[in-house]
Design an enzyme around this catalytic site. Structure first.
Site, PDB file in Angstrom:
ATOM      1  N   ASP A  36      79.700 -52.299 -42.983  1.00 13.28           N
ATOM      2  CA  ASP A  36      80.971 -51.588 -42.815  1.00 13.28           C
ATOM      3  C   ASP A  36      82.206 -52.421 -43.162  1.00 13.28           C
ATOM      4  OD1 ASP A  36      79.073 -50.015 -41.613  1.00 13.28           O
ATOM      5  OD2 ASP A  36      80.028 -49.969 -39.651  1.00 13.28           O
ATOM      6  N   GLU A 217      80.197 -42.803 -35.469  1.00 16.48           N
ATOM      7  CA  GLU A 217      80.657 -44.176 -35.621  1.00 16.48           C
ATOM      8  C   GLU A 217      81.943 -44.216 -36.438  1.00 16.48           C
ATOM      9  OE1 GLU A 217      76.696 -46.905 -35.492  1.00 16.48           O
ATOM     10  OE2 GLU A 217      77.104 -45.977 -37.443  1.00 16.48           O
TER      11      GLU A 217
END
Length: 469
Positions: A36, A217
């Site tokens: 990420d 998320e």
């Protein structure tokens, strides 16, 4: 290069076979795992990209914050690890802000503290349960070095599934900090506010809503202008794993209003059909997209992770693994069906190693066009895009795109809708950068990102129009 940051030592890096798949303009870590994007921030003329990395290997583990900087969003300098994991803490996703008013009191006179807000993960042990809580680290030297805040964590609700804070300033001089953070297994985004980044007050929750096939998320929340108007709407972005539109991971969004404490969507679908929901990307390889804080000229710029948790640990590269997407500039368009949709335009490289193809193809009733990206050699790898005017779809077939056998989920065909309406032509912008292909439809009203691992670069383009079947 940002003169205030130290480039990572490159002395041990040597070319590998997989370097033929290393992109030129999509950021990759030099010799480690990457997932990420974190802490996207523009400060003093420099774009900061932090990212999840395992500095000790090419698969997930020992997660820390890596760090890279750029002045143009295309050429990146990787630096030493910014926030390393410790024996007792992994450093999960989060965001970064420039605390220009020193609300947290972390800077001395004449200094500006850059403050990272990240999820501190304490793995379970025999004497205690695991936990995920929000913590701070700060830099007063422009990002060269980082120190954990002594009072960590600053927000702990006693959960093992509470992560990925995105923090931004809301309002003028009398405003406040806002944090959106995922209550992952409950498929909710919680909103907190703070005067100083340290003391946080719960305000509201959003969700569950729309796609809930996996954990939620990496939320983000930001205003966007509706193109051609002076109106602003707010966009809440939520990634989920699994449950994405193309299988595995995906990133959805909601359009609505935000008053500084509560997000209210303008539309909630009752349909269970994922095609009725709003997705930032319809490919398999776009996840955890978040936006830069303080981008110049009011631009809203995002970067996502160009991979999928289904097979990310198996992609055939090493010692580096995974890439970021190109930076994308966003705005909103009001489509002919009355819905607001996010439109995305890539920050394009001027680099001979990157192929950019702009095409207008027929997409009226009875029209079907294939666009074949290939090596140009007989029997070589190819990626096939099909625009079908009757079905009003774009498909992306990578089953013959090269190395597709490293994981059973990889050899796939993805389908994206064309923008609503009855247009008889469709504009495509296709960006091919080694192993990453990004496709933008009609000014980015629809996007599709796909990884490929061809036996040679995909540099040839064939357009094969035909009547629809």
């Amino acid at each position: 290069m940002n003169p205030t940051c130290t480039p990572a030592d490159d002395a041990t890096h040597a070319p590998t076979v997989s370097d033929r798949w290393r992109p030129a303009a999509h950021f990759t870590a030099r010799r480690s795992w990457l997932n990420d994007p974190n802490g996207l921030l523009h400060h003093d003329g420099v774009y900061h990209l932090f990212f999840q990395t395992n500095p000790d290997g090419s698969t997930w583990g020992d997660i820390s914050w890596g760090h890279a900087t750029s002045t143009d969003l295309l050429t990146w300098t990787e630096h030493d690890i910014a926030i390393p994991r410790t024996a007792d803490e992994l450093v999960f996703s989060g965001s970064a802000v420039a605390d220009v008013h020193n609300t947290a009191g972390l800077a001395a006179p004449g200094q500006t503290a850059l403050v990272a807000i990240y999820t501190a993960v304490r793995p379970a042990r025999a004497d205690r349960p695991g936990s995920q809580a929000q913590a701070l680290a700060y830099s007063v030297d422009g990002g060269r070095s980082w120190e954990r805040y002594a009072g960590n964590p600053v927000l702990d609700i006693g959960s093992e599934e509470f992560r990925d804070p995105k923090v931004f300033w809301y309002g003028g001089p009398d405003g406040h900090w806002v944090m959106v953070v995922a209550e992952a297994v409950d498929r909710r985004v919680a909103v907190y506010t703070s005067p100083n980044l340290i003391e946080w007050t719960f305000e509201s929750r959003f969700g569950p809503a729309h796609a809930v096939g996996g954990v939620w998320e990496c939320p983000d929340l930001f205003p966007l202008t509706v193109r051609g108007t002076d109106r602003t709407r707010w966009v809440l972005v939520v990634s989920l794993n699994p449950g994405g539109i193309a299988g595995g991971t995906g990133t959805q969004y909601f359009v609505g209003d935000f008053d500084g404490r509560t997000f209210t969507p303008e539309r909630l679908s009752l349909s269970q059909d994922p095609r009725d929901l709003d997705w930032l990307d319809h490919g398999r390889d776009y996840y955890a997209a978040v936006s830069f804080n303080d981008a110049p000229d009011g631009r809203r710029l995002t970067i996502g992770w160009a991979s999928n948790w289904d097979y990310a640990a198996h992609t055939p590269t090493g010692p580096w693994r995974s890439a970021m997407s190109l930076a994308r500039e966003l705005d909103l368009v009001r489509a002919v069906d009355g819905r607001h949709r996010v439109a995305q335009r890539p920050v394009l490289p001027d680099d001979p190693r990157v192929t950019v193809v702009d095409l207008t193809v027929a997409s009226g009733a009875g029209e079907r066009t294939e666009v074949v990206l290939s090596t140009g050699e007989p029997g070589g790898s190819e990626l096939v895009l099909t625009v079908d005017g009757d079905a009003r779809t774009l498909t992306c077939d990578r089953t013959r795109s090269g190395d597709v056998g490293f994981h059973p989920a990889f050899a796939s065909v993805e389908t994206a809708p064309l923008p609503p309406g009855d247009a008889t032509t469709t504009d495509l912008r296709i960006v091919v950068d080694a192993c990453v292909v990004e496709i933008y439809v009609d000014g980015g009203q629809v996007t599709l990102t796909a990884l490929v691992f061809p036996d040679a670069p995909l540099v040839a383009v064939r357009v094969l129009p035909s009547r629809a079947r």
